[in-house]
Design a protein around this motif. Structure first.
Motif, PDB file in Angstrom:
ATOM      1  N   HIS A 164      44.735  16.123  99.419  1.00 38.50           N
ATOM      2  CA  HIS A 164      43.709  15.084  99.283  1.00 38.50           C
ATOM      3  C   HIS A 164      42.354  15.648  98.873  1.00 38.50           C
ATOM      4  O   HIS A 164      41.614  14.996  98.145  1.00 38.50           O
ATOM      5  N   ASP A 165      42.044  16.833  99.321  1.00 38.97           N
ATOM      6  CA  ASP A 165      40.695  17.373  99.133  1.00 38.97           C
ATOM      7  C   ASP A 165      40.582  18.382  97.994  1.00 38.97           C
ATOM      8  O   ASP A 165      39.615  19.139  97.932  1.00 38.97           O
ATOM      9  N   SER A 166      41.557  18.416  97.067  1.00 41.49           N
ATOM     10  CA  SER A 166      41.542  19.438  96.024  1.00 41.49           C
ATOM     11  C   SER A 166      42.291  18.960  94.789  1.00 41.49           C
ATOM     12  O   SER A 166      43.154  18.086  94.870  1.00 41.49           O
ATOM     13  N   GLN A 167      41.983  19.554  93.654  1.00 45.47           N
ATOM     14  CA  GLN A 167      42.728  19.301  92.423  1.00 45.47           C
ATOM     15  C   GLN A 167      43.798  20.371  92.193  1.00 45.47           C
ATOM     16  O   GLN A 167      44.502  20.348  91.185  1.00 45.47           O
ATOM     17  N   HIS A 168      43.929  21.297  93.132  1.00 45.28           N
ATOM     18  CA  HIS A 168      44.920  22.377  93.040  1.00 45.28           C
ATOM     19  C   HIS A 168      46.330  21.804  93.167  1.00 45.28           C
ATOM     20  O   HIS A 168      46.640  21.112  94.140  1.00 45.28           O
ATOM     21  N   VAL A 169      47.175  22.075  92.200  1.00 45.88           N
ATOM     22  CA  VAL A 169      48.546  21.572  92.222  1.00 45.88           C
ATOM     23  C   VAL A 169      49.393  22.441  93.142  1.00 45.88           C
ATOM     24  O   VAL A 169      49.534  23.646  92.925  1.00 45.88           O
ATOM     25  N   LEU A 170      49.950  21.799  94.173  1.00 42.56           N
ATOM     26  CA  LEU A 170      50.845  22.489  95.106  1.00 42.56           C
ATOM     27  C   LEU A 170      52.253  22.584  94.549  1.00 42.56           C
ATOM     28  O   LEU A 170      52.985  23.531  94.836  1.00 42.56           O
ATOM     29  N   GLY A 171      52.646  21.559  93.791  1.00 45.76           N
ATOM     30  CA  GLY A 171      54.001  21.523  93.255  1.00 45.76           C
ATOM     31  C   GLY A 171      54.230  20.262  92.462  1.00 45.76           C
ATOM     32  O   GLY A 171      53.295  19.496  92.188  1.00 45.76           O
ATOM     33  N   PHE A 172      55.490  20.068  92.103  1.00 45.72           N
ATOM     34  CA  PHE A 172      55.893  18.914  91.312  1.00 45.72           C
ATOM     35  C   PHE A 172      57.151  18.318  91.920  1.00 45.72           C
ATOM     36  O   PHE A 172      57.960  19.020  92.531  1.00 45.72           O
TER      37      PHE A 172
END
Length: 163
Positions: free
Chosen positions: A70-78
């Motif tokens: 919620h607090d980031s634009q960092h992609v954790l996965g798909f």
């Protein structure tokens, strides 16, 4: 459902801007240990894969998401659902792949549960999981999916899980 909010993530329709994250995640040998052909080695293959995902959204209104906190634009996965033919059946194929830094935090299970909610009433949801991929099997089972049978898929024995 182009955007879905979970307790900790925003799952949003993939975009062309996700190419670097697609490549980083899918070229990492750790994320591809159970994939028969191994990691993607070139950016053009990642671009082609992302192109298929983008087409799914444009042509069918359903496809894979990029998962971000919620607090980031960092992609954790798909992950998410896409229309597919598996074992001669038209189904919604469930997919999930996360960065190693996101492993062990429950993100995959959170995404899978959201995808299963979206898929209700849209068709049969399946996950095709290599018979040796114990981490992915645990996620599917914890989400309530059940192993139906083993099928040949991509040239290797794989278990077909059904929601």
């Amino acid at each position: 459902m182009e955007v879905v909010q979970t307790a900790r993530m925003v799952l949003s329709r993939v975009t062309a801007d996700d190419l670097d994250a697609v490549h980083e995640i899918h070229s990492d040998p750790r994320t591809s240990v159970y994939h028969p052909s191994g990691p993607i080695t070139d950016i053009e293959s990642s671009r082609a894969m992302l192109g298929l995902w983008l087409d799914d959204w444009d042509e069918r209104g359903l496809g894979y998401w990029a998962a971000r906190p919620h607090d980031s634009q960092h992609v954790l996965g798909f992950g998410g659902l896409r229309h597919a033919v598996v074992d001669d059946r038209h189904v919604l194929n469930l997919y999930y792949r996360f960065r190693p830094s996101a492993w062990g935090h429950g993100y995959a299970l959170e995404l899978v549960r959201a995808a299963l909610d979206v898929g209700k009433g849209l068709g049969t949801v399946v996950a095709v999981i290599r018979d040796i991929n114990e981490p992915s099997r645990r996620v599917a089972e914890r989400a309530g999916m059940r192993r139906e049978r083993t099928i040949p898929y991509g040239g290797v024995p794989s278990d077909l899980y059904v929601a």
